[in-house]
Design an enzyme around this catalytic site. Structure first.
Site, PDB file in Angstrom:
ATOM      1  N   LYS A 225      -7.507  11.856  31.328  1.00 44.49           N
ATOM      2  CA  LYS A 225      -6.963  10.497  31.392  1.00 44.49           C
ATOM      3  C   LYS A 225      -6.071  10.423  32.621  1.00 44.49           C
ATOM      4  CE  LYS A 225      -7.089  11.021  26.494  1.00 44.49           C
ATOM      5  NZ  LYS A 225      -8.054  12.105  26.399  1.00 44.49           N
ATOM      6  N   ASP A 230      -3.370   3.471  44.974  1.00 45.33           N
ATOM      7  CA  ASP A 230      -2.996   3.487  46.399  1.00 45.33           C
ATOM      8  C   ASP A 230      -2.676   4.893  46.908  1.00 45.33           C
ATOM      9  OD1 ASP A 230      -3.297   0.755  46.442  1.00 45.33           O
ATOM     10  OD2 ASP A 230      -1.168   0.326  46.144  1.00 45.33           O
ATOM     11  N   HIS A 399      -0.449  11.964  18.319  1.00 45.74           N
ATOM     12  CA  HIS A 399      -1.524  12.245  19.261  1.00 45.74           C
ATOM     13  C   HIS A 399      -1.002  12.934  20.527  1.00 45.74           C
ATOM     14  CE1 HIS A 399      -5.071  11.074  21.879  1.00 45.74           C
ATOM     15  NE2 HIS A 399      -5.683  11.492  20.788  1.00 45.74           N
ATOM     16  N   LYS A 401       0.259  15.680  23.158  1.00 44.64           N
ATOM     17  CA  LYS A 401      -0.199  17.036  23.460  1.00 44.64           C
ATOM     18  C   LYS A 401       0.867  17.697  24.334  1.00 44.64           C
ATOM     19  CE  LYS A 401      -4.261  14.244  23.702  1.00 44.64           C
ATOM     20  NZ  LYS A 401      -4.815  14.407  22.424  1.00 44.64           N
TER      21      LYS A 401
END
Length: 481
Positions: A225, A230, A399, A401
């Site tokens: 993810k 830019d 969730h 990590k």
């Protein structure tokens, strides 16, 4: 005579098919043995193939094969990328970090060639609302390029809003590239991505799963993810693009996650990671000559990106975690939605706890996967016996990590503490060697403890026998979950 001849032909055909089948099974066993894998795993596959040949062969075709040696990018292109983005290399002797962390840095560089950078700012998000509000602002302000990579890119309210922003920027002349995992986004109608492409967004699936390549691709997923805007702003963490990351898994329940926004030289590494995957899906090498802004905090966040995947020679992230855990002197705090450690990592955690290192592991009480929940629970009894403190997060879906070790090591990204992330998925984590960031995440960990229940050995051993049996059965499949 005709009947006899027909029977003979039938028997002859049966023998031919049996011989072909035996050759296939023996060939699979030969490949497994010659790959010199973990002996326990190899023995498990061989046993399944011998005693359940049909089921075993199907499972092996989908989940048992290795793709080590597959190149996402040629060596020539990789050198070009690294020379473009990693021309600057910090001298470890000039950086005030522990000797343990210096060893981790050297290991990470040996595994995937990523250097460390000191001139970096970091913003930490522990909820989807804040992360996506900032992300949408950054996307709207993009001036030259947007590179996005997500495991899940849903076409719900959030996904549609981000898709509209990307389409608008593409129509304004900004180069917008999107990689989405084909299996992770399998429930998203293809018209959603087709519309993006029609609007000028170059949206590409990673390892598109189609016939006849189904068995060749379904087990290896791109779980990263990453966003680069830019060439100056980067994002990495555990959140995908979906409403549940903001709204929670159900009413009055949180989706507790972690994502970070970075600026500074470390964005170079995120760009290299994205460019490598982009080369694989499009056979197009991105050479972005823009130089990240040189802003940095007073404490100079020392960062290093580590990537891993089934094509890697080594299990990069698993080795980094093992090195960090084995070197811990005081504390190890882990947050993970799924806890299915390799044997080596499990022994490292048990050894640390038995050496009186403060080891704490936080898991969700209610997971988004019942199978993974019970597989994770199968390790709790052994952990508790060694003195590891186990917490079940009660406020919703955990969730995050995160791994926080001692006073100056912190890791976050897409990697779950399980076999799939270590061996089958393409993953990316940011390693941060900084006391201030470490302290912030420790405080967040203990805030999350307030929303959790601590498990004791005596109470855990009173759980229903049926649950204990289910945990043991599911654990057998841990390497392929």
């Amino acid at each position: 005579m005709d009947v006899f001849n027909n029977i003979s032909v039938d028997q002859w055909m049966s023998n031919i098919f049996l011989a072909i089948y035996i050759v296939i099974i023996v060939s699979c066993i030969y490949v497994i043995l010659t790959e010199n894998r973990n002996p326990i795993k190899s023995l498990a596959w061989v046993t399944v193939l011998i005693f359940m040949p049909i089921v075993g062969w199907i499972f092996y075709i989908f989940f048992g094969r290795s793709i080590k040696g597959l190149h996402l990018i040629s060596l020539q292109k990789k050198r070009k990328l690294l020379n473009t983005h990693h021309s600057k290399h910090e001298n470890l002797n000039d950086i005030d970090i522990s000797e343990t962390n210096k060893q981790i840095i050297k290991l990470a560089h040996s595994l995937c060639g990523m250097p460390i950078y000191t001139n970096n700012d970091i913003t930490i998000f522990n909820n989807g609302k804040d992360k996506f509000e900032q992300l949408k602002t950054d996307l709207r302000n993009a001036k030259s390029s947007i590179n996005i990579q997500y495991y899940i890119f849903n076409n719900d309210k959030l996904g549609s809003e981000i898709a509209d922003i990307l389409s608008k920027k593409a129509q304004d002349g900004i180069k917008v590239r999107v990689i989405y995992d084909h299996v992770g986004s399998f429930n998203v109608n293809n018209s959603f991505f087709k519309k993006l492409r029609q609007n000028g967004v170059d949206a590409q699936p990673f390892f598109r799963v189609t016939f006849p390549q189904l068995a060749n691709r379904i087990n290896w997923r791109n779980h990263r993810k990453i966003i680069i805007i830019d060439g100056e702003i980067g994002y990495i963490g555990g959140m995908n693009i979906a409403d549940r990351y903001i709204d929670g898994p159900s009413p009055n329940k949180k989706w507790r996650d972690t994502h970070i926004r970075v600026t500074g030289d470390i964005v170079n590494s995120l760009q290299v990671s994205f460019a490598t995957d982009w080369n694989f899906v499009r056979n197009d090498l991105i050479i972005d000559q823009s130089i990240p802004s040189n802003k940095f905090s007073q404490e100079k966040n020392v960062m290093q990106l580590i990537t891993s995947g089934p094509t890697s020679t080594w299990s990069n992230i698993a080795l980094i975690f093992h090195k960090a855990i084995a070197g811990a002197k005081k504390s190890i705090y882990i947050q993970t939605p799924y806890f299915l450690p390799t044997e080596a990592l499990m022994k490292a955690l048990l050894t640390a706890a038995l050496s009186k290192v403060d080891v704490r592991i936080m898991l969700p009480r209610k997971s988004d996967s019942k199978i993974l929940k019970y597989a994770s629970y199968s390790y709790i009894d052994e952990c508790l016996k060694a003195g590891i403190k186990i917490y079940l997060y009660d406020a919703g879906m955990l969730h995050s990590k995160n791994i926080i070790i001692d006073d100056d090591f912190y890791s976050t990204g897409s990697t779950n503490f399980d076999f799939r992330s270590f061996e089958h998925n393409f993953e990316a984590n940011m390693l941060i060697y900084n006391k201030q960031t470490n302290q912030i995440m420790k405080e967040q960990f203990f805030d999350d403890i307030k929303d959790s229940s601590k498990i004791t050995l005596s109470s855990w051993q009173k759980r229903p026998k049926s649950q204990s049996l289910l945990e043991s059965i599911v654990r057998l499949f841990a390497p392929i979950l």
